[in-house]
Design an enzyme around this catalytic site. Structure first.
Site, PDB file in Angstrom:
ATOM      1  N   ILE A  36      -4.769 -32.441   7.507  1.00  0.00           N
ATOM      2  CA  ILE A  36      -3.630 -31.601   7.888  1.00  0.00           C
ATOM      3  C   ILE A  36      -2.594 -31.479   6.777  1.00  0.00           C
ATOM      4  CG2 ILE A  36      -3.898 -32.014  10.362  1.00  0.00           C
ATOM      5  CD1 ILE A  36      -1.468 -33.930  10.140  1.00  0.00           C
ATOM      6  N   ASN A  92      -9.324 -44.946   0.400  1.00  0.00           N
ATOM      7  CA  ASN A  92      -8.145 -45.775   0.174  1.00  0.00           C
ATOM      8  C   ASN A  92      -8.270 -46.993   1.082  1.00  0.00           C
ATOM      9  OD1 ASN A  92      -6.943 -43.901  -1.609  1.00  0.00           O
ATOM     10  ND2 ASN A  92      -6.190 -42.722   0.122  1.00  0.00           N
ATOM     11  N   GLY A  98      -2.443 -46.504  -0.405  1.00  0.00           N
ATOM     12  CA  GLY A  98      -2.167 -45.212   0.210  1.00  0.00           C
ATOM     13  C   GLY A  98      -2.862 -44.979   1.540  1.00  0.00           C
ATOM     14  N   GLN A  99      -3.558 -45.986   2.077  1.00  0.00           N
ATOM     15  CA  GLN A  99      -4.185 -45.794   3.386  1.00  0.00           C
ATOM     16  C   GLN A  99      -3.092 -45.776   4.438  1.00  0.00           C
ATOM     17  OE1 GLN A  99      -7.091 -48.771   4.549  1.00  0.00           O
ATOM     18  NE2 GLN A  99      -7.815 -47.523   6.261  1.00  0.00           N
ATOM     19  N   HIS A 105     -12.212 -43.978   6.332  1.00  0.00           N
ATOM     20  CA  HIS A 105     -12.404 -42.547   6.119  1.00  0.00           C
ATOM     21  C   HIS A 105     -12.529 -42.233   4.637  1.00  0.00           C
ATOM     22  CE1 HIS A 105      -8.003 -43.174   6.067  1.00  0.00           C
ATOM     23  NE2 HIS A 105      -7.901 -42.084   5.314  1.00  0.00           N
ATOM     24  N   HIS A 107     -12.101 -39.214   1.805  1.00  0.00           N
ATOM     25  CA  HIS A 107     -11.512 -37.919   1.482  1.00  0.00           C
ATOM     26  C   HIS A 107     -12.486 -37.198   0.561  1.00  0.00           C
ATOM     27  CE1 HIS A 107      -7.270 -38.995   2.642  1.00  0.00           C
ATOM     28  NE2 HIS A 107      -7.760 -40.214   2.444  1.00  0.00           N
TER      29      HIS A 107
END
Length: 119
Positions: A36, A92, A98-99, A105, A107
């Site tokens: 998003i 991450n 930065g998680q 997951h 990216h």
């Protein structure tokens, strides 16, 4: 418990259909959707359907599902027509990296220059 849906997990809610997402692909073990807040023209998240807090926990508990996440990431790169020009798969792990959602997951990022190191 690892692997079980977590009531407070955004990605578990997306998999359950409780939170809307722009779905790119679904398999028996994975779920992929557009980020998003995209950081590149192509920015898709590939997650295991089962809840694991990070990629290492997933790989230790279910290495075949970790492989499925990577396989689907590659398929998405093909479908998005970025496989030939290059793309990045990023996991991450931990808040310091930065998680922000603690459900494993990947990216899939492409479509702009992705210099190394990132950031």
């Amino acid at each position: 418990m690892a692997g079980e849906p977590q009531a407070d997990c955004l990605f578990c809610k997306i998999v359950a259909g409780e939170v809307p997402a722009t779905v790119v692909r679904e398999t028996e073990t994975t779920f992929a959707f557009r980020d998003i807040n995209p950081q590149a023209p192509t920015h898709v998240l590939v997650i295991p359907r089962a809840h694991y807090p990070d990629a290492v926990a997933l790989a230790v508990a279910e290495p075949a599902v970790a492989a499925d996440v990577l396989t689907v990431a590659g398929q998405i790169a093909e479908e998005e027509k970025v496989a030939g020009t290059g793309y990045r798969i990023v996991f991450n792990t931990g808040a310091g990296a930065g998680q922000t959602v603690f459900h494993a997951h990947a990216h899939v990022l492409a479509g702009r220059g992705l210099a190394w190191p990132p950031g």
